[in-house]
Design a protein around this motif. Structure first.
Motif, short mmCIF file in Angstrom:
data_model
loop_
_atom_site.label_atom_id
_atom_site.label_comp_id
_atom_site.label_asym_id
_atom_site.label_seq_id
_atom_site.Cartn_x
_atom_site.Cartn_y
_atom_site.Cartn_z
N TYR A 718 0.87 -1.18 0.00
CA TYR A 718 0.00 0.00 0.00
C TYR A 718 0.90 1.22 0.00
CZ TYR A 718 -2.71 3.90 1.79
OH TYR A 718 -3.28 5.14 1.94
N TYR A 719 0.60 2.20 -0.86
CA TYR A 719 1.42 3.40 -0.90
C TYR A 719 0.54 4.65 -0.84
CZ TYR A 719 0.22 3.42 -5.89
OH TYR A 719 -0.46 3.41 -7.08
N ASN A 720 1.13 5.69 -0.29
CA ASN A 720 0.47 6.99 -0.19
C ASN A 720 1.53 8.04 -0.46
OD1 ASN A 720 -0.76 9.43 0.71
ND2 ASN A 720 -2.14 8.25 2.02
N ASN A 721 1.50 8.61 -1.66
CA ASN A 721 2.54 9.52 -2.11
C ASN A 721 1.96 10.91 -2.31
OD1 ASN A 721 4.14 7.22 -2.24
ND2 ASN A 721 3.83 6.95 -4.43
N LYS A 722 2.44 11.86 -1.55
CA LYS A 722 2.00 13.24 -1.68
C LYS A 722 3.06 14.04 -2.43
CE LYS A 722 0.79 17.41 0.95
NZ LYS A 722 0.66 18.02 2.29
N PHE A 723 2.70 14.47 -3.64
CA PHE A 723 3.57 15.33 -4.44
C PHE A 723 3.15 16.78 -4.21
CE2 PHE A 723 4.43 11.35 -6.34
CZ PHE A 723 5.62 11.45 -7.04
N TYR A 724 4.10 17.60 -3.80
CA TYR A 724 3.80 19.00 -3.57
C TYR A 724 4.87 19.87 -4.22
CZ TYR A 724 7.19 18.48 0.27
OH TYR A 724 8.31 18.21 1.01
N GLY A 753 -2.58 3.80 -3.66
CA GLY A 753 -2.91 2.56 -4.35
C GLY A 753 -2.44 1.35 -3.60
N VAL A 754 -2.84 0.20 -4.11
CA VAL A 754 -2.40 -1.08 -3.58
C VAL A 754 -1.95 -1.96 -4.74
CG1 VAL A 754 -3.77 -1.06 -1.47
CG2 VAL A 754 -4.79 -1.91 -3.58
N GLU A 755 -0.97 -2.81 -4.45
CA GLU A 755 -0.43 -3.71 -5.46
C GLU A 755 -0.30 -5.11 -4.87
OE1 GLU A 755 2.40 -0.10 -7.17
OE2 GLU A 755 3.29 -1.84 -6.17
N PHE A 756 -0.61 -6.08 -5.68
CA PHE A 756 -0.53 -7.48 -5.24
C PHE A 756 0.26 -8.28 -6.26
CE2 PHE A 756 -4.60 -5.73 -3.82
CZ PHE A 756 -4.52 -5.93 -2.44
N SER A 777 -2.82 -4.21 -9.74
CA SER A 777 -2.50 -2.88 -9.22
C SER A 777 -3.72 -1.98 -9.28
CB SER A 777 -1.36 -2.23 -10.03
OG SER A 777 -0.22 -3.05 -10.07
N PHE A 778 -3.97 -1.28 -8.17
CA PHE A 778 -5.00 -0.25 -8.11
C PHE A 778 -4.30 1.08 -7.84
CE2 PHE A 778 -6.98 -4.17 -6.89
CZ PHE A 778 -8.28 -4.12 -7.40
N ASN A 779 -4.64 2.10 -8.58
CA ASN A 779 -3.99 3.40 -8.40
C ASN A 779 -5.00 4.51 -8.63
OD1 ASN A 779 -1.41 5.19 -8.36
ND2 ASN A 779 -2.54 5.83 -10.18
N LYS A 780 -4.91 5.54 -7.81
CA LYS A 780 -5.70 6.75 -8.06
C LYS A 780 -4.87 7.97 -7.70
CE LYS A 780 -8.08 7.26 -3.59
NZ LYS A 780 -9.39 7.37 -2.93
N PRO A 861 -10.58 4.06 -9.50
CA PRO A 861 -9.13 3.84 -9.56
C PRO A 861 -8.73 3.10 -10.84
CG PRO A 861 -10.15 2.34 -7.99
CD PRO A 861 -11.21 3.32 -8.40
N ASP A 862 -7.55 3.43 -11.33
CA ASP A 862 -7.01 2.69 -12.47
C ASP A 862 -6.64 1.28 -12.01
OD1 ASP A 862 -7.15 4.98 -14.06
OD2 ASP A 862 -5.17 5.65 -13.38
#
Length: 1013
Positions: A718-724, A753-756, A777-780, A861-862
């Motif tokens: 599981y990832y949570n990436n904040k681009f600022y 997103g989450v990846e398996f 992979s799920f990504n948004k 989500p993609d």
């Protein structure tokens, strides 16, 4: 007593096994004088056997160890061994790229053990920045794929080989023009990753052939990339090329040949359907018909092929299929102090365009590519080793003079009744509306060559400093890469003629355009030069259960792109890894780097990251779960940067070094009585001296599970990436300023997103080997802040919405009557009628305008996924790859007759609205040049373009070793392969990846042979 002969033998005291420097003589070789040393094992204490692979081929250099003692042995070139053991002892057999096997001795002599290939050859380690990491202690977020998977899918581009094989990586292909890399794009967690080859960053040689690759690794979280801080935010796609192994020379030759065929594309209607629907569209606008009943009948019956042509341009200028061939030769081997790997590759892929024998030059869209790679590793002495990697590529792309993409566009848009291919007198057909003949563009417009030359050289020196401090080492790297492309255009124009039959029966021809001699032009299209240098100092030790790995680096990366001023990245980095008993793991990484593209006072920054891991399976309370090999929790967090913002490209003038203020040529002014004209200078876009790189705070939580002696493994992330500090131009600006606003670091985007990934491999009776690999992979992405003007309605606000969405009007079906259309809210300037699209007036003001625009694609989500599976038994092997995309929605709109009424129409236009089809129509009423009302962006044109593709299938057969070894061939494998064979999608008119109607995506069918000596 059994005798083995070897050139060098060294028994390690207390360890009881042979070093990898053991060199066996060729099979069946006899001792030669005193060059050999012999050893003997007493028959009473030994057992004898042979180790073979799944196809019966003997395996040399297999290490055999008795589980209950220290006795070890290594197989010779015939796969034979003797070892001190007794009946009932358990032998452990291991060899690189093969599954380790335990075997219980039942007979004292002449038994055979069969080893099976690993699905993932190096599944005990990962390639990471600056070395390798044991999977058991890794806490970074990583995916990896290997050569034997890559070479199953035919593609002249690495991205095409990776499609569907790695969690987190989405590959999109917009077309299939041979050799064009840009038609494939890669997205890693919704960002474009940096490409690195053998430790050198920023390389763009994606046309590398799969046989040269050892592995491709995705570094996805901040921890895995932090040492490259300013360039690490998008992740890294890291390519590691193959090295030579110590041992006898190995020669590997592969030859493939096959055909490519276009996948589905838009189908223009017949000339008869075009003409009758053209009349219908004119009638819808209350205009007279363009075609008489006699015209329609002539089109329908094909009775007048010159005056009423019906030309299928695809059949006229495109082949049904095109040939390709590819040959690869690898040679590797060496000794412990000198190893080599050399690869030669030739690819020749023909395009789909037809050619004519009257040309003395090629007019097809072909690609020819020559590649050579030489990787040499030398051990200078016991402390110093060196490696030299050299790669060269020569590629030639050939196209018709009118260019392949332009011709394909003409095929897509030109009506079948526009003009005949040729007139009765042999001249090219055409007219005032169509002054370019597609056949003439294809075979009579000359040709264009694009020459590409790449050269890359990497030199590495590594010193083992264990004499000073045990476990200490140092390494230096220098890498140079250059790319040069030259475009040569030799093109010409051709006049076209419109035939006219006069009332008296005479035939006349009207000329349009002029035929010209071939023009010649040449120029450098792209020039790139990269120089990368780096120094590393590392320390690796194991203190009982405590494992320590540390590294410090410093590097300088200078790159010159075309006429730009050089860009230089300078930085240092460090990493410290610790594990206790492979149970508890901790890692810290940091980078400090910068680039000269920013203000001198603001060019550098720190980029830290850290991670923790816990393998629960190692705890005492889990020891009763013998079926559980690993149960690891891991987490990482860090800050990284991105100096290559996806919203802008460093170019020339105002577009780079934007901390400077630039002045550009302005309007001309007239002075004096003579009205002398002088050109003025004006202020360009405002500078921003505080411009900086965008930044990302990236969190990753992962779970790794392995059970059944590692046969089944599962990974989840599981990832949570904040681009600022994302660069963008303020939306709340005003034209009163008089100049363009600068780009500023004000945007915020979050990707989650989450990846398996799941892998299963098993062997039944040492004969049937099968495996399954799946990834999902799920990504948004969400735009958390974009500077917008004040919006009066909530549905107009873009902040907080998913990224990559489409905006427009919401449709409410088609108008059923003219009266309904007149009473409804309308677009200013539009006069809708029955059969036109009805739009929702969201603010109820009676007008359809910008205040009614909203999100028109679903916020979902993609989803990307792949299923890779196969088996092998008795020499037969089968591999199948399915790949797909879900929750994909696109604007699919091909306007009837084009904007000027000159374009063709397609099969989906036949289901247009008419009074008779009002209840079932899926397309609005037809108009010439496109209805202003119906051509607006709206959800009416949004289609679900998700798909599932049988990406690849390969069937092979390896001839029995008993047959091939007689002619000194180690193995011979023949195989057949198919790529892009089947696609399941709701898109009916074209391939779901080629919505723009570009050069077709290709279906590939080929056969090949692989011979190993």
């Amino acid at each position: 007593m059994r005798k083995f002969h070897v050139r060098k033998l060294l028994l390690l005291p207390g360890a009881g096994f042979l070093l990898a420097g053991l060199w066996a003589l060729p099979a069946r070789a006899k001792p030669a004088g005193n060059l050999e040393t012999y050893f003997y094992l007493h028959a009473a204490d030994e057992v004898k056997g042979t180790v073979v692979d799944a196809f019966g081929k003997p395996l040399p250099l297999v290490e055999i160890r008795v589980k209950s003692s220290s006795a070890t042995a290594v197989t010779n070139t015939d796969g034979e061994f003797s070892i001190k053991a007794q009946k009932g002892d358990v032998l452990i057999l291991s060899l690189k790229d093969f599954n380790s096997t335990e075997f219980t001795v039942r007979d004292a002599d002449n038994f055979t053990v069969r080893l099976s290939h690993k699905f993932r050859p190096n599944d005990s380690t990962y390639q990471i920045l600056y070395g390798t990491q044991k999977r058991s202690t890794n806490i970074q977020s990583i995916s990896e794929v290997y050569t034997q998977e890559l070479n199953k899918t035919y593609s002249t581009n690495l991205y095409g080989m990776l499609t569907g094989r790695m969690a987190g990586l989405a590959i999109s292909q917009q077309g299939g023009l041979p050799g064009f890399i840009d038609e494939n794009t890669a997205s890693l967690r919704d960002r474009a990753p940096m490409v690195m080859i053998d430790g050198s960053p920023g390389r763009n040689v994606l046309s590398i052939n799969p046989e040269q690759i050892e592995s491709v690794t995705l570094l996805k979280d901040a921890l895995s990339t932090a040492m490259y801080g300013m360039r690490a935010a998008n992740g890294i796609l890291m390519i590691t090329t193959r090295k030579g192994d110590a041992g006898p020379q190995r020669i590997d030759f592969t030859a493939t040949a096959g055909v490519t065929q276009p996948t589905k594309s838009y189908t223009p209607t017949s000339a008869y359907d075009f003409a009758r629907l053209y009349n219908e569209a004119l009638a819808n606008e209350n205009k007279p018909a363009a075609y008489s009943d006699a015209d329609l009948e002539a089109y329908r019956t094909h009775s007048d092929p010159y005056g009423h042509p019906d030309v299928d341009w695809r059949d006229e200028v495109l082949r049904k299929n095109a040939l390709f061939q590819r040959y690869n030769l690898n040679v590797s081997g060496g000794r412990e102090n000198a190893r080599y790997f050399v690869s030669l590759d030739y690819t020749n892929q023909n395009g789909l365009y037809k050619t004519e024998s009257f040309n003395k030059y090629n007019t097809n869209a072909d690609v020819k590519r020559y590649q050579v790679r030489s990787n040499i590793d030398v051990k200078v002495n016991r402390s110093i080793s060196a490696s030299l990697n050299i790669m060269g590529r020569i590629q030639t792309n050939n196209e018709p003079g009118a260019l392949g993409l332009g011709i394909m566009r003409s095929i897509l848009t030109t009506p079948r009744n526009a003009y005949p291919v040729k007139n009765p007198d042999g001249s090219l057909g055409g007219n005032g509306s169509y002054s370019q003949n597609i056949y003439g563009e294809t075979v009579m417009s000359g040709y264009t060559n694009l020459y590409t030359r790449d050269l890359n050289a990497d030199l590495n020196l590594r010193g083992d400093l264990s004499d000073l401090v045990k476990g200490l080492w140092a390494k230096g790297t220098a890498s140079f890469y250059t790319n040069f492309t030259e475009l040569i255009v030799r093109s010409k124009d051709n006049a076209v003629y419109s035939m006219r039959v006069e009332p008296g029966g005479d035939t006349t021809y009207q000329k349009f355009g002029e035929s010209t001699d071939m023009s010649n032009s040449t120029g450098s299209n792209t020039t790139e030069r990269f120089l990368f240098t780096e120094a590393q100092l590392g320390y690796t030790r194991q203190f009982g259960k405590h494992g320590v790995n540390a590294i410090l680096t410093g590097n300088n990366d200078t790159r010159t792109l075309g006429s730009q001023l050089p860009q230089t990245f300078i930085g240092v980095g460090g990493r410290f890894q610790y594990n206790f008993d492979e149970r508890y793991m901790a890692e810290v990484a940091v980078g400090y780097n910068g680039t000269n593209r920013y203000h001198p006072d603001r060019r550098y920054d720190w980029f830290p990251a850290f991670g923790l891991g816990w393998n629960i399976a190692k705890e005492d309370f889990m020891q009763s779960a013998s079926w559980l090999s690993a149960l690891k929790l891991r987490a990482s967090y860090g800050k990284v940067g991105n100096s290559f913002n996806s919203n802008r490209t460093f170019g020339t003038g105002e577009s780079y070094f934007i901390y400077n203020q630039y002045y550009v040529t302005g309007t001309s002014y007239s002075f004096g009585t003579t009205h002398t004209s002088l050109t003025g200078v004006r202020e360009g876009a405002l500078n921003n001296e505080f411009v900086t790189w965008e930044k990302a705070k990236k969190a990753n939580i992962g779970l790794d599970i392995a059970i059944l002696k590692n046969k089944l493994s599962f990974t989840a992330d599981y990832y949570n990436n904040k681009f600022y500090d994302v660069l963008m131009t303020r939306g709340s600006n005003t034209a009163l300023l008089g100049v363009a606003y600068p780009q500023e670091n004000i945007g915020v985007t979050r990707y989650t997103g989450v990846e398996f990934t799941a892998n299963y491999q098993n062997t039944i009776n040492n004969k049937l080997n099968y495996w399954v690999n799946a990834n999902l992979s799920f990504n948004k992405g969400v735009s958390e802040f974009i500077d917008e003007p004040n919006k009066p309605y909530s549905w107009l606000i873009r902040t907080g919405r998913y990224t990559g969405m489409s905006y427009g009007y919401l449709s409410d079906g088609l108008f059923k009557t003219d009266e309904e259309a007149q009473k409804a809210a309308q677009l200013p300037g539009a006069v809708p009628r029955a059969g036109d699209i009805k739009y929702k007036d969201l603010n109820d003001d009676g007008v359809i305008n910008a205040f009614d625009e909203t999100l028109i694609t679903p916020e979902k989500p993609d989803i990307y996924y792949g299923l890779n599976m196969g088996l092998s038994c008795h020499g037969i092997d089968l591999a199948v790859l399915f790949q797909g995309v879900a929750n994909r929605y696109s604007n699919v709109r091909m306007v009837e007759f084009g904007e000027e009424g000159k374009n063709t129409i397609y099969a989906h236009h036949l289901n247009r609205w008419t009074p008779q089809t009002a209840e079932t129509a899926t397309y609005p009423r037809l108009t010439i040049g496109g209805s202003f009302n119906n051509t607006q962006n709206s959800d009416y044109w949004i289609q679900n373009t998700s798909y599932l593709r049988l990406k690849n299938i390969e069937l092979g057969y390896t001839l029995p070793y008993a047959l091939t070894h007689r002619i000194r061939i180690a193995s011979t494998r023949i195989f057949v392969n198919g790529t892009n064979l089947l696609t399941f999608t709701k898109v009916k008119d074209t391939d779901p990846e080629n919505l723009a109607g570009n050069y077709p995506i290709l279906k590939v069918l080929y056969a090949g042979i692989n011979i190993k000596f």
